[in-house]
Design an enzyme around this catalytic site. Structure first.
Site, PDB file in Angstrom:
ATOM      1  N   LYS A  22      69.085  65.967   8.321  1.00 37.68           N
ATOM      2  CA  LYS A  22      69.169  66.198   6.872  1.00 37.68           C
ATOM      3  C   LYS A  22      67.817  66.611   6.289  1.00 37.68           C
ATOM      4  CE  LYS A  22      68.742  62.730   3.683  1.00 37.68           C
ATOM      5  NZ  LYS A  22      67.914  62.903   2.499  1.00 37.68           N
ATOM      6  N   ASN A  23      66.778  65.842   6.603  1.00 38.63           N
ATOM      7  CA  ASN A  23      65.510  66.092   5.917  1.00 38.63           C
ATOM      8  C   ASN A  23      64.813  67.360   6.406  1.00 38.63           C
ATOM      9  OD1 ASN A  23      65.981  63.967   4.265  1.00 38.63           O
ATOM     10  ND2 ASN A  23      64.634  62.523   5.344  1.00 38.63           N
ATOM     11  N   ARG A  93      66.698  64.826  -4.131  1.00 35.91           N
ATOM     12  CA  ARG A  93      65.248  64.982  -4.209  1.00 35.91           C
ATOM     13  C   ARG A  93      64.803  66.374  -3.756  1.00 35.91           C
ATOM     14  NH1 ARG A  93      61.928  62.084  -6.939  1.00 35.91           N
ATOM     15  NH2 ARG A  93      59.815  62.580  -6.363  1.00 35.91           N
ATOM     16  N   CYS A 117      67.454  59.325  -4.044  1.00 34.37           N
ATOM     17  CA  CYS A 117      67.615  57.873  -3.932  1.00 34.37           C
ATOM     18  C   CYS A 117      66.642  57.151  -4.857  1.00 34.37           C
ATOM     19  CB  CYS A 117      67.364  57.432  -2.487  1.00 34.37           C
ATOM     20  SG  CYS A 117      68.631  57.992  -1.363  1.00 34.37           S
ATOM     21  N   ARG A 122      58.668  57.562  -7.846  1.00 35.00           N
ATOM     22  CA  ARG A 122      58.542  58.700  -6.909  1.00 35.00           C
ATOM     23  C   ARG A 122      57.911  59.892  -7.635  1.00 35.00           C
ATOM     24  NH1 ARG A 122      63.994  59.464  -3.360  1.00 35.00           N
ATOM     25  NH2 ARG A 122      62.548  60.482  -1.936  1.00 35.00           N
ATOM     26  N   PRO A 123      56.592  59.800  -7.885  1.00 36.69           N
ATOM     27  CA  PRO A 123      55.947  60.886  -8.630  1.00 36.69           C
ATOM     28  C   PRO A 123      55.868  62.174  -7.830  1.00 36.69           C
ATOM     29  CG  PRO A 123      54.306  59.286  -7.878  1.00 36.69           C
ATOM     30  CD  PRO A 123      55.649  58.755  -7.450  1.00 36.69           C
ATOM     31  N   ILE A 124      55.522  63.280  -8.513  1.00 34.68           N
ATOM     32  CA  ILE A 124      55.381  64.569  -7.811  1.00 34.68           C
ATOM     33  C   ILE A 124      53.975  65.145  -8.032  1.00 34.68           C
ATOM     34  CG2 ILE A 124      57.845  65.210  -7.770  1.00 34.68           C
ATOM     35  CD1 ILE A 124      57.013  67.111 -10.175  1.00 34.68           C
ATOM     36  N   ASP A 125      53.025  64.249  -8.355  1.00 32.99           N
ATOM     37  CA  ASP A 125      51.671  64.734  -8.662  1.00 32.99           C
ATOM     38  C   ASP A 125      51.034  65.501  -7.501  1.00 32.99           C
ATOM     39  OD1 ASP A 125      51.811  62.059  -7.527  1.00 32.99           O
ATOM     40  OD2 ASP A 125      49.634  62.012  -7.648  1.00 32.99           O
ATOM     41  N   GLN A 126      51.320  65.105  -6.265  1.00 29.97           N
ATOM     42  CA  GLN A 126      50.689  65.788  -5.122  1.00 29.97           C
ATOM     43  C   GLN A 126      51.279  67.178  -4.923  1.00 29.97           C
ATOM     44  OE1 GLN A 126      47.916  64.313  -3.605  1.00 29.97           O
ATOM     45  NE2 GLN A 126      48.329  63.014  -5.381  1.00 29.97           N
ATOM     46  N   ASP A 305      63.000  55.141   6.389  1.00 23.20           N
ATOM     47  CA  ASP A 305      64.439  55.452   6.308  1.00 23.20           C
ATOM     48  C   ASP A 305      65.272  54.629   7.290  1.00 23.20           C
ATOM     49  OD1 ASP A 305      63.699  57.238   4.391  1.00 23.20           O
ATOM     50  OD2 ASP A 305      63.970  59.031   5.618  1.00 23.20           O
ATOM     51  N   ILE A 327      55.939  52.263   2.114  1.00 18.76           N
ATOM     52  CA  ILE A 327      56.022  53.632   1.567  1.00 18.76           C
ATOM     53  C   ILE A 327      56.517  53.603   0.114  1.00 18.76           C
ATOM     54  CG2 ILE A 327      56.980  55.961   1.896  1.00 18.76           C
ATOM     55  CD1 ILE A 327      55.338  55.047   4.320  1.00 18.76           C
ATOM     56  N   ARG A 397      75.895  61.815   1.459  1.00 20.75           N
ATOM     57  CA  ARG A 397      74.799  62.761   1.219  1.00 20.75           C
ATOM     58  C   ARG A 397      74.065  63.070   2.524  1.00 20.75           C
ATOM     59  NH1 ARG A 397      70.380  60.873  -2.268  1.00 20.75           N
ATOM     60  NH2 ARG A 397      69.554  62.741  -1.299  1.00 20.75           N
TER      61      ARG A 397
HETATM   62  C1  EPZ Z   1      61.009  62.216   2.048  1.00 16.67           C
HETATM   63  O1  EPZ Z   1      61.002  61.912   0.670  1.00 16.67           O
HETATM   64  C2  EPZ Z   1      62.428  62.015   2.521  1.00 16.67           C
HETATM   65  N1  EPZ Z   1      63.286  62.913   1.784  1.00 16.67           N
HETATM   66  C3  EPZ Z   1      62.835  60.570   2.329  1.00 16.67           C
HETATM   67  O2  EPZ Z   1      64.111  60.440   2.888  1.00 16.67           O
HETATM   68  C4  EPZ Z   1      61.867  59.664   3.064  1.00 16.67           C
HETATM   69  O3  EPZ Z   1      62.176  58.327   2.764  1.00 16.67           O
HETATM   70  C5  EPZ Z   1      60.433  59.959   2.634  1.00 16.67           C
HETATM   71  O4  EPZ Z   1      60.143  61.375   2.791  1.00 16.67           O
HETATM   72  C6  EPZ Z   1      59.394  59.182   3.446  1.00 16.67           C
HETATM   73  O5  EPZ Z   1      59.512  59.482   4.798  1.00 16.67           O
HETATM   74  C7  EPZ Z   1      63.405  64.174   2.186  1.00 16.67           C
HETATM   75  O6  EPZ Z   1      62.810  64.594   3.171  1.00 16.67           O
HETATM   76  C8  EPZ Z   1      64.317  65.040   1.414  1.00 16.67           C
HETATM   77  P1  EPZ Z   1      57.177  61.281   0.189  1.00 16.67           P
HETATM   78  P2  EPZ Z   1      59.765  62.330  -0.230  1.00 16.67           P
HETATM   79  O7  EPZ Z   1      56.703  62.341  -0.723  1.00 16.67           O
HETATM   80  O8  EPZ Z   1      59.258  63.634   0.240  1.00 16.67           O
HETATM   81  C9  EPZ Z   1      54.422  58.906  -2.918  1.00 16.67           C
HETATM   82  C10 EPZ Z   1      66.218  59.396   3.136  1.00 16.67           C
HETATM   83  O9  EPZ Z   1      66.715  58.243   3.107  1.00 16.67           O
HETATM   84  N2  EPZ Z   1      54.187  60.202  -3.561  1.00 16.67           N
HETATM   85  O10 EPZ Z   1      56.737  61.319   1.606  1.00 16.67           O
HETATM   86  O11 EPZ Z   1      60.167  62.184  -1.631  1.00 16.67           O
HETATM   87  C11 EPZ Z   1      55.866  58.425  -3.061  1.00 16.67           C
HETATM   88  O12 EPZ Z   1      56.065  57.792  -4.299  1.00 16.67           O
HETATM   89  C12 EPZ Z   1      65.158  59.787   2.157  1.00 16.67           C
HETATM   90  O13 EPZ Z   1      66.591  60.292   3.895  1.00 16.67           O
HETATM   91  C13 EPZ Z   1      53.264  60.295  -4.569  1.00 16.67           C
HETATM   92  O14 EPZ Z   1      52.638  59.299  -4.968  1.00 16.67           O
HETATM   93  O15 EPZ Z   1      58.746  61.178   0.143  1.00 16.67           O
HETATM   94  C14 EPZ Z   1      56.006  57.510  -1.878  1.00 16.67           C
HETATM   95  O16 EPZ Z   1      55.426  56.262  -2.193  1.00 16.67           O
HETATM   96  C15 EPZ Z   1      64.939  58.912   1.027  1.00 16.67           C
HETATM   97  N3  EPZ Z   1      53.054  61.523  -5.136  1.00 16.67           N
HETATM   98  C16 EPZ Z   1      55.139  58.178  -0.813  1.00 16.67           C
HETATM   99  O17 EPZ Z   1      54.254  59.048  -1.517  1.00 16.67           O
HETATM  100  C17 EPZ Z   1      53.715  62.642  -4.737  1.00 16.67           C
HETATM  101  O18 EPZ Z   1      53.466  63.721  -5.287  1.00 16.67           O
HETATM  102  C18 EPZ Z   1      55.903  58.981   0.220  1.00 16.67           C
HETATM  103  O19 EPZ Z   1      56.780  59.881  -0.434  1.00 16.67           O
HETATM  104  C19 EPZ Z   1      54.641  62.532  -3.702  1.00 16.67           C
HETATM  105  C20 EPZ Z   1      54.875  61.304  -3.122  1.00 16.67           C
END
Ligand code: EPZ
Length: 431
Positions: A22-23, A93, A117, A122-126, A305, A327, A397
């Site tokens: 999926k991811n 997401r 989920c 879950r910010p998007i600042d990065q 996950d 995480i 999903r």
């Molecule tokens: C991906 O989510 C996966 N989703 C998630 O899968 C998975 O849990 C996660 O990576 C961690 O492995 C997809 O691939 C579609 P992150 P993502 O950005 O990209 C923080 C599942 O069950 N962060 O790696 O959203 C964030 O808050 C799902 O299949 C920032 O602070 O995760 C978190 O604490 C759910 N700023 C950490 O980083 C940002 O700009 C990791 O998030 C981005 C993230």
């Protein structure tokens, strides 16, 4: 409203084939927008996140043809740059990946803030940091993320947080940018590597995916490709957990055993047998398990996950287990549901302490997110008696045909539409 009805206590046996990841696929499908020719993507799972992604691309004008059940041909050339509104973005997401890919192709993108989920903040600042480093102006207005750039120019980007999504978006936006982009503190998950491999097969110049530093040298054009998505690490892990919870013996096929190692190691530690083959693993449950400690980490650490599913197995392991979620802020929402089944779990902040009980007992429970739903299935399969699992749209999903795959392994599971009166047949199937 559909629910799963599971009568637990059957030891799973037989073989199961794992679907595409999926991811990975939710990144690879939008990535084809960057191509200047049609692309064929194979090993696509039949899950609702894929349906939504393809629907968005179709509405934008891409020509999409299903070649068979798991293969799709995408011609991205007629696609136009359109906004992705809230009603689509709230569903998953991964709609954020349209930001990177549309910015890469059209130098502008308009996507509503994403859903997905509910795992806490879950910010998007990065993601935005990366887009602006490449030369885009980013603003959030009325819930829309708006990106615009005259041109994209490679840059050095250091992520303050290790993020799968920001790394994938960074790669997509940089693939056609001028010059060299260097992403440091990049995510190393298998799906990041898969996306980079797919883009490279289209003519991109990406090196280092799977390490902390990814270098992307921009190219002017990308050509078509035929690319097969990797197998789903988490689907495989979920079946491993289900075999453990039911004390079963199953062969899980179409996997990359290396990707499963963090899960395999924990299962071995608690007393489950795992045999590795080239592209399969056999999981043989034991009668008694011992508790352990788990701390979720970015790849190659224990995947967040798999945290809920593994916790479901630990509910019946002897002694205490300690599970630390490092995480996400809030990935223990399933704990209340497991408690309904008799689990003894206390949560403080990001740490759950699980005191093993003899056996869980079936109960009505509700999926609070995708992997929470998977954990409840694992728990219900191992429990005594019948469980009704509600809100299974979360599970659908990310898991292809979960009910059928489990039934083929001997599980007593059926899907029932609550709006319809439960037929004798459905009830019999679950007995
Ligand atoms: C991906 O989510 C996966 N989703 C998630 O899968 C998975 O849990 C996660 O990576 C961690 O492995 C997809 O691939 C579609 P992150 P993502 O950005 O990209 C923080 C599942 O069950 N962060 O790696 O959203 C964030 O808050 C799902 O299949 C920032 O602070 O995760 C978190 O604490 C759910 N700023 C950490 O980083 C940002 O700009 C990791 O998030 C981005 C993230």
């Amino acid at each position: 409203m559909e629910k799963y009805v599971i009568k637990g206590g059957v030891k799973l046996s037989g073989e199961v084939n794992v679907s595409g990841a999926k991811n990975a696929v939710v990144a690879i499908l939008p990535a084809t927008i960057l191509s200047d020719e049609p692309c064929v993507i194979e090993n696509i799972p039949n899950i609702s996140d894929v349906t939504i992604t393809l629907q968005i691309m179709r509405e934008m004008g891409a020509k999409i043809r299903l070649l068979n059940k798991t293969t799709v041909e995408i011609d991205p050339r007629p696609l136009m740059n359109m906004s992705i509104p809230y009603d689509k973005a709230k569903l998953m997401r991964a709609t954020t990946y349209f930001l990177g890919t549309l910015l890469g192709r059209f130098h502008s993108a308009h996507v509503s803030m994403p859903g997905g989920c509910n795992l806490g903040d879950r910010p998007i600042d990065q993601h935005l940091k990366c887009f602006s480093a490449l030369g885009a102006q980013c603003e959030i207005d009325g819930g829309m993320i708006n990106l615009r750039a005259d041109k994209l120019v490679g840059n050095q980007i250091f992520f303050d947080k290790n993020s799968v999504g920001a790394t994938i978006n960074g790669i997509m936006a940089a693939v056609k940018a001028e010059g060299l982009t260097v992403i440091e503190n990049a995510a190393k998950e298998p799906h990041v590597v898969d996306l980079a491999n797919c883009l490279n097969s289209m003519g991109a110049d990406i090196i280092g995916a799977g390490t902390d530093v990814i270098k992307i040298r921009g190219v002017r054009e990308l050509h078509g490709t035929t690319y097969s998505v990797i197998p789903d690490q988490i689907e495989a892990g979920t079946f491993m957990a289900a075999a453990a919870a039911t004390r079963g013996n199953i062969l899980i096929k179409n996997v990359i055993p290396k990707h499963l190692e963090p899960i395999t190691n924990k299962l071995l530690k608690i007393g489950v047998q795992v045999e590795q083959y080239d592209d399969a693993v056999r999981v043989i449950g034991g009668e008694n398990y011992v508790g352990t400690t788990i701390k979720t980490q970015p790849h190659p650490g224990f995947p967040t996950d798999m945290q809920p599913q593994m916790s479901a197995v630990l509910t019946c392991a002897k002694g205490a287990s300690m599970v630390t979620e490092s995480i996400f802020d809030n990935r223990f929402r399933y704990v209340d549901e497991l408690r309904r089944m008799g689990a003894n779990i206390s949560v403080e902040g990001r740490v759950a302490v699980i005191e093993g009980v003899e056996r869980l007992k079936g109960a009505p429970v509700k999926s609070t997110d995708l992997r929470a739903g998977a954990a409840l299935i694992v728990a219900a399969l191992g429990a005594e008696g019948t469980s009704d699992i509600y809100d299974i749209f979360h599970v659908e999903r990310g898991y292809e045909n979960m009910e059928m795959k489990l039934r083929n392994l001997g599980a007593n599971i059926c899907k029932v539409d609550e709006t319809e009166p439960v037929s004798d047949d459905a009830e019999k199937k679950a007995i």
